[in-house]
Design a protein around this motif. Sequence first.
Motif, PDB file in Angstrom:
ATOM      1  N   ARG A   1      23.957  40.902  32.289  1.00  0.00           N
ATOM      2  CA  ARG A   1      22.620  40.687  31.721  1.00  0.00           C
ATOM      3  C   ARG A   1      21.599  41.505  32.509  1.00  0.00           C
ATOM      4  O   ARG A   1      21.720  41.614  33.731  1.00  0.00           O
TER       5      ARG A   1
ATOM      6  N   THR B   1      33.224  31.645  20.833  1.00  0.00           N
ATOM      7  CA  THR B   1      34.593  32.156  20.823  1.00  0.00           C
ATOM      8  C   THR B   1      35.513  31.192  20.072  1.00  0.00           C
ATOM      9  O   THR B   1      36.378  31.613  19.304  1.00  0.00           O
TER      10      THR B   1
ATOM     11  N   TRP C   1      30.903  40.874  22.802  1.00  0.00           N
ATOM     12  CA  TRP C   1      30.102  40.332  21.700  1.00  0.00           C
ATOM     13  C   TRP C   1      29.300  39.159  22.245  1.00  0.00           C
ATOM     14  O   TRP C   1      29.310  38.909  23.452  1.00  0.00           O
ATOM     15  N   GLN C   2      28.580  38.480  21.377  1.00  0.00           N
ATOM     16  CA  GLN C   2      27.689  37.392  21.796  1.00  0.00           C
ATOM     17  C   GLN C   2      27.661  36.296  20.733  1.00  0.00           C
ATOM     18  O   GLN C   2      28.024  36.549  19.585  1.00  0.00           O
ATOM     19  N   THR C   3      27.165  35.149  21.127  1.00  0.00           N
ATOM     20  CA  THR C   3      26.918  34.092  20.142  1.00  0.00           C
ATOM     21  C   THR C   3      26.116  34.686  18.985  1.00  0.00           C
ATOM     22  O   THR C   3      26.387  34.425  17.812  1.00  0.00           O
TER      23      THR C   3
ATOM     24  N   PRO D   1      31.872  40.769  31.928  1.00  0.00           N
ATOM     25  CA  PRO D   1      32.604  41.987  32.268  1.00  0.00           C
ATOM     26  C   PRO D   1      33.874  41.631  33.034  1.00  0.00           C
ATOM     27  O   PRO D   1      33.849  40.753  33.895  1.00  0.00           O
TER      28      PRO D   1
ATOM     29  N   GLY E   1      33.760  37.270  27.413  1.00  0.00           N
ATOM     30  CA  GLY E   1      32.807  36.351  28.009  1.00  0.00           C
ATOM     31  C   GLY E   1      31.945  36.967  29.089  1.00  0.00           C
ATOM     32  O   GLY E   1      30.812  36.567  29.295  1.00  0.00           O
TER      33      GLY E   1
ATOM     34  N   ASP F   1      39.356  44.292  25.755  1.00  0.00           N
ATOM     35  CA  ASP F   1      38.172  43.706  26.387  1.00  0.00           C
ATOM     36  C   ASP F   1      37.089  43.716  25.326  1.00  0.00           C
ATOM     37  O   ASP F   1      36.561  44.766  24.976  1.00  0.00           O
ATOM     38  N   THR F   2      36.780  42.534  24.801  1.00  0.00           N
ATOM     39  CA  THR F   2      35.937  42.439  23.605  1.00  0.00           C
ATOM     40  C   THR F   2      34.522  42.021  23.972  1.00  0.00           C
ATOM     41  O   THR F   2      34.305  40.912  24.452  1.00  0.00           O
TER      42      THR F   2
ATOM     43  N   ASP G   1      21.865  43.036  27.560  1.00  0.00           N
ATOM     44  CA  ASP G   1      22.856  43.478  28.543  1.00  0.00           C
ATOM     45  C   ASP G   1      22.562  44.892  29.021  1.00  0.00           C
ATOM     46  O   ASP G   1      22.131  45.743  28.242  1.00  0.00           O
TER      47      ASP G   1
HETATM   48  C1  WT7 Z   1      27.131  37.522  26.774  1.00  0.00           C
HETATM   49  C2  WT7 Z   1      27.222  36.668  25.535  1.00  0.00           C
HETATM   50  C3  WT7 Z   1      31.235  36.526  23.264  1.00  0.00           C
HETATM   51  C4  WT7 Z   1      31.670  35.160  23.298  1.00  0.00           C
HETATM   52  C5  WT7 Z   1      31.507  34.448  24.594  1.00  0.00           C
HETATM   53  C6  WT7 Z   1      30.175  34.612  25.262  1.00  0.00           C
HETATM   54  C7  WT7 Z   1      28.632  38.674  28.125  1.00  0.00           C
HETATM   55  C8  WT7 Z   1      30.640  38.727  26.602  1.00  0.00           C
HETATM   56  C9  WT7 Z   1      31.715  40.442  27.365  1.00  0.00           C
HETATM   57  C10 WT7 Z   1      32.575  41.528  27.701  1.00  0.00           C
HETATM   58  C11 WT7 Z   1      31.031  42.161  29.332  1.00  0.00           C
HETATM   59  C12 WT7 Z   1      30.524  40.303  28.101  1.00  0.00           C
HETATM   60  C13 WT7 Z   1      27.456  39.563  27.788  1.00  0.00           C
HETATM   61  C14 WT7 Z   1      26.953  38.978  26.491  1.00  0.00           C
HETATM   62  N1  WT7 Z   1      29.875  39.219  27.607  1.00  0.00           N
HETATM   63  N2  WT7 Z   1      31.746  39.446  26.455  1.00  0.00           N
HETATM   64  N3  WT7 Z   1      33.743  41.731  27.073  1.00  0.00           N
HETATM   65  N4  WT7 Z   1      32.184  42.362  28.692  1.00  0.00           N
HETATM   66  N5  WT7 Z   1      30.182  41.166  29.077  1.00  0.00           N
HETATM   67  O1  WT7 Z   1      29.125  34.429  24.363  1.00  0.00           O
HETATM   68  O2  WT7 Z   1      27.682  32.912  25.688  1.00  0.00           O
HETATM   69  O3  WT7 Z   1      26.739  34.267  23.769  1.00  0.00           O
HETATM   70  O4  WT7 Z   1      27.406  35.338  25.943  1.00  0.00           O
HETATM   71  O5  WT7 Z   1      28.358  37.425  27.503  1.00  0.00           O
HETATM   72  O6  WT7 Z   1      26.509  39.465  28.792  1.00  0.00           O
HETATM   73  O7  WT7 Z   1      25.610  39.303  26.222  1.00  0.00           O
HETATM   74  P1  WT7 Z   1      27.684  34.168  24.907  1.00  0.00           P
END
Ligand code: WT7
Length: 664
Positions: free
Chosen positions: A524, A310, A413-415, A388, A386, A410-411, A509
């Motif tokens: 997850r 992020t 995404w993932q690393t 839900p 980050g 509410d965004t 997820d």
């Molecule tokens: C995992 C990714 C995205 C940058 C910070 C985390 C969960 C992330 C949401 C959301 C529900 C979410 C998922 C995802 N996650 N954003 N808006 N709603 N779940 O990055 O450490 O790579 O984690 O965070 O489970 O797979 P990350």
Amino acid sequence: MSEALANLLNETRQFPPPAELAAAANVTADAYGEAEADRLAFWERQAGRLSWAKQWDQVLDWSNPPFAKWFVGGQLNVAYNCLDRHVEAGRGDKVAIHWEGEPGDTRTITYAELHELTCQAANALTDLGVVAGDRVAIYLPMVPEAAVAMLACARIGATHSVVFGGFSAESLTNRIQDASAKVVITADGGYRRGKPSALKPTVDEAVANCPSVEHVLVVRRTGEEVAWSAKDHWWHETVEVASTAHTAEAFDAEHPLFILYTSGTTARPKGILHTSGGYLTQAAYTAHAVFDLKPESDVYWCTADIGWVTGHSYIVYGPLANGVTQVMYEGTPDTPHKGRFWEIVDKYQVTILYTAPTLIRTMMKWGEDIPAGFDLSSLRLLGSVGEPINPEAWMWYRQHVGRGELPIVDTWWQTETGSMMISPLPGVTAAKPGSAMTPLPGVVADVVDDQGQSVPNGGGGYLVLREPWPSMLRTIWGDDNRFIETYWSRFGAGASGNAEDPWIYFAGDGAKKDDDGHIWLLGRVDDVMLVSGHNISTTEVESALVSHPSVAEAAVVGATDPTTGQAIVAFAIPRGTTETGGEAGEQLIAELRNHVAKTLGPIAKPRQIMLVPELPKTRSGKIMRRLLRDVAENRSLGDVTTLQDSSVMELIASGMGGGKSDED
Ligand code: WT7
């Protein structure tokens, strides 16, 4: 998993965008249709928002899946796009960063100054022998030098690997070794919870076991005494005396930009590799579209640490590529008082705030009187990322931070995805509390069942991405097989071995589609519980608990159970002044169990609920369920109602770690 995830939660509230925001929004509903008509042409137009030294020949090369190449043949310099082009366009005097140190010291850095600092750092790194393709580890607190270090690497084509400042020497060692980093950029320390917190000793310990490291560059932040070796150089004696003249060289669109390690549950961390052109295109576009960034007037603040993705995408690359003014804060939200965040919003007249559900729930726990004590009227848009965000936290955020009227994005995404993938568009979407809503334009996401079939509206299953996207990870550093195995082998061609099938990315997820086809993230899939043959999402049970007026935050795990396979065990933090002792506690627990049964159905009624003052979390705010599962399984908790003083609570508390914590 034997059956798709149950779809239990039913949230019907919906909030359309404020008319004024919608009327002036950067991106309108047309974007969806445009992207659908021609996805690659859409991304090509977004790439055109950047400045390229050489135009690409091909938008996407997907001839060797799952290894993608975007903007093939194109060349650009990422730092040039974040700095030089704004300065050249006459915007050098615009503030890039309002930095707020935890002790209250401040720095104001314009784009021209950030550009100069970056050029100096680029020259200093070059003098230390760093060349394009080398890896540089960055282990810094939230000081402007963190952004400068990243941009300087980008500028000279070095690949940065930022390691979160809360990680231990062992984690840092593993990451430096995995990437064979040549230089480490660190600081004597930073400020956390009102005290200097040293970093250099951790680096010294790591570097002793990392023969690849030739030099260590040390920013002086706290002024505390540090041990010194022949490899060490003070930042102020190297970078700050270097020439401010530096011409940015263009690199290939697929030139590696950074590695960022993400920890699985138990496995050794994965070095997620991102490259240049596609990554910057999507980071910049999503910041523009989802935050509706107006560089002339917005003051944007993302509260994440630069050590997480992020911070990479929405502190450094996305916002700076868009030329916006932002706030950067060094410390914790409760130092020196619990209103620090709102004081910062008030002080800098922040217009856009991007934070995490864990922080929102913490603020909920502290009570709405705290934000009410500050002027938050500058805010116009709120974001969450980050994990839900449960509907009650969403509503609290809108009510007590957003004056009951601001849109919330509410965004999801993932690393690995590099940038936002599923999110409302603030000027378009009528958002539902707790839903990430729809894939962004140009993104093709779906929810599928065990067999990889798209589930109908109202169904639940696994979240997948059906088409490659510009900011997708390119591989796991040094381990292509693990890349294929982890993300591409669950569904599609990677699972069937049939080259005719499409390649499908599995995000890990669980998700559901509601009756309108909107997407709800359920956590997850490792966290999904199997209760009497039903797959139940921990997130839904947590949301149901938090929808009770006495609960501020909840964590739910599945514990082995002789009759039901797994049983639902919940840990709940009561709100503010809720009475939790003795009989009152028992009554509340009974009420909460019934409340969940009423909200989600009897199948979701927790076997046990424990009232706790805290939950064990990683430093990025994710609940450490493994630890809670241990607690839930290893102890017969029978009639325990409150755990505040019990040894179980000590176990939970020990997982929270006062200082360095590892996630791997
Ligand atoms: C995992 C990714 C995205 C940058 C910070 C985390 C969960 C992330 C949401 C959301 C529900 C979410 C998922 C995802 N996650 N954003 N808006 N709603 N779940 O990055 O450490 O790579 O984690 O965070 O489970 O797979 P990350």
